[in-house]
Each structure stands twice: as C-alpha cells, then as structure tokens.
Design a protein around this motif. Structure first.
Motif: not given
Length: 350
Positions: A86, A276, A330
């Motif tokens: 991300p 993340y 993701w």
C-alpha cells in the motif's frame, strides 16, 4: 494514488528515452571506396574524379537500443512490485538514504583561485523553532580571515541577524540564535577574505514556526493486515496534515517508511500511521518510530506549507500481536491494475 501515477509516468518516460536515445556515441569505421555501396558508372566516374587520390569515405554505425517491448517489460515488473504494497506503508532498507535522512543538508564545495575550496556546512536543511542554526565554513588551500555570516529573509530581503565566525579545528563556526519571527525560506550568506580578495558564499535554509508537535505515541493495535500506530499531536494551526516516519525493529533494523494524513483541529489531536504486515518481515514488536516530518499542507494557492516537529526524536511502539494481523494481500485499485495491464500488453507487443 497520485504518487503511483507519477511513478509509472516517470518509468514510461525513462523507458522511451532509453529506446530513442543511442546507447553509446556513434562509432566511426573507415572503409576504402571499393567497400562502399555500389553506384552507377557515371556517378562513380564523377565521384572518382572529384575525390583526391587515396581518399577514404566514412560510414557511421550506431548502437541500437533494446527493443521497446523489453523496456516495457522492465517497467511493468517494477510497477507490479510497487503495487504489492500500500502507498502508506513501503519497505525500508539501509539503501534508502533519502528516506532515512530526509532533512539532510547537502554540502557543496565552491572552487576558489589556485585550486582552493570553501564550503558552508549545516547540520540540516529545515529548522523548527526554537532550534538554533549552527554554521560552519570549511576552507582548504587558502587562509581565510574576517569571516562573518548573515541571515536574510528571501521574501523581503531584510537582514535578520549577523555574527562573526570564530576559527576552530573545523574551520570557522558560529551559532545563530533562533528568533520567533523567522519563518519560511531564508538566505544564509558567509563573507570572508582570502589572499587579500573578498569572497561570499550563499545557501538557502528553511525555518519554521511549528504548526503542530508530536507529543506521544500510543500502543499499536491490529486492524486487518495493518499495525495501526496512533500519534498524539498538539496542533497550533488547524489544517490538513501529513506525517512521515520510519519504523525500525527494536534492534534498529529499518522496516517501513510510513505516511498518514488527516484534517486536524487546534488542540490535542490523533493521526494514525499504518504498517502493512508484509513490511514487518515477521519481526515482532516492540518497534522504534523516528525520522518524523510533520507537514501542514498548503490550504490555498500562494500559501506555503508549514511544518511541525516531534517532542522526542524517537518513540517506542508497543505491539506484540503480529499473529493477529491478517495475511490478506494488498489489492491495488482498478485504475492501477489497468495501467499495469497496459504495460504488460506493451511488453508483449512484437
């Protein structure tokens, strides 16, 4: 989203430049007339008469760059790797010097006469009140004297302060004590004499009255595939804020470069950073969070961004629930996937 669009645009431009620009300077080979392209007899006779005896012709051979599809294949692979994380949580390594030292002042040596050099050395580029500005002048190959430093506002040209610099083992140095009316882009000017001649060096710095200050970091918690890190801020100027920070393991290994944004009102506020799971590389907490950049974004055209600071240079992030984070990959948005598909199609074109 916009950063990724800029990323892919830059890659495409680089790819096209690599294709259209010769890979090396043209190489020149010398041939005798007999090895040239065959001409009709009349033209050959005319050219033979016009050329001096023993004249040679020159043919130019250019190195041909790699095929366009292969260039797009490289770009597609890089962009696909970019999309696996991300935009708010990117992997960080020791090689990411600009991310690890975002406020670094780049020293530039200025040549003087007879091979001598001089340079202004600063500890950083942006200063946040009440930080003083330590200025060092280094000189090599010549003796300097009468060294002074002045600070000017770039907007008004007004001189804000002036100091005499003292000789020491570094060269010459002084400290400019901070003032509350310093704001924005400033020009720092060092004047000195060497070999009887006057010299003047200039450089730019950015000075900010803080618009917000990070005053604490709460314990992290799990939310889907993200470790969420709440930052506590004291906001003196309301606006839209972005905060960048670097996340390290408890042993100091770089893990992630994080960015978060939020509209913040004056007073105490919270802004969330997210790491993340994949960038944590299986490393359990606690973590270390540092290298903060706090920006209040420009609210209107012509009005500059303002910057804040952190009360501490580093905070520990308590989190021991790595297993609570999901392994969900993701998922880029539709427009990003469409751009990736376009690049792959271009890479497959023959």
């Amino acid at each position: 989203m916009k950063k990724r669009l800029g990323f892919i645009t830059a890659l495409v431009i680089l790819g096209l430049v690599a294709v259209l620009w010769p890979a090396a300077k043209p190489t020149h080979s010398v041939d005798t007339p007999a090895r040239n392209v065959r001409m009709d007899e009349q033209q050959q006779s005319s050219n033979t008469a016009a050329k001096p005896a023993g004249a040679q012709s020159i043919s130019v051979t250019e190195h041909i760059a790699e095929a366009l599809p292969q260039q797009f294949a490289y770009i597609a692979a890089a962009y696909e790797q970019e999309l696996s994380y991300p935009p708010y949580s990117r992997p960080l390594s020791r090689d990411d010097v600009q991310l690890l030292t975002p406020n670094q002042y780049v020293v530039q040596q200025v040549p003087l006469e007879n091979g001598a050099q001089a340079a202004i050395v600063l500890p950083q580029y942006r200063f946040i009140y009440p930080e003083d500005i330590e200025v060092v002048l280094t000189v090599a190959g010549v003796d300097a004297s009468q060294v002074t430093v002045s600070l000017y506002s770039e907007d008004t040209g007004q001189r804000l302060t002036e100091n005499t610099m003292q000789a020491n083992e570094q060269g010459f140095s002084t400290i400019l004590s901070a003032e509350q009316d310093w704001q924005g882009e400033l020009r720092l000017e060092v004047a000195f004499r060497a070999n009887g001649q006057p010299h003047r060096l200039q450089t730019g710095v950015d000075y900010q009255q803080p618009s917000a200050e990070i005053i604490g970091v709460k314990d992290g918690y799990a939310e889907g595939s993200d470790l969420v890190i709440p930052l506590q801020l004291e906001v003196s100027a309301a606006g839209t804020y972005r905060v960048w920070a670097n996340l390290f393991s408890n042993k100091g290994e770089p893990l992630a470069h994080l960015v978060g944004s939020a509209d913040l009102a004056e007073g105490e506020a919270t802004l969330l950073l997210r790491a993340y799971k994949a960038v944590l590389a299986g490393i359990e907490g606690p973590y270390l969070l540092n290298t903060f950049t706090v920006e209040r974004r420009s609210p209107a055209p012509g009005e500059r961004s303002r910057f804040g600071k952190s009360e501490q240079s580093e905070y520990q992030v308590a989190f021991y629930g790595l297993g609570l984070l999901s392994d969900e990959p993701w998922r880029p948005d539709a427009s990003e996937l469409q751009r990736l598909e376009f690049l792959k199609l271009m890479a497959e074109a023959q």
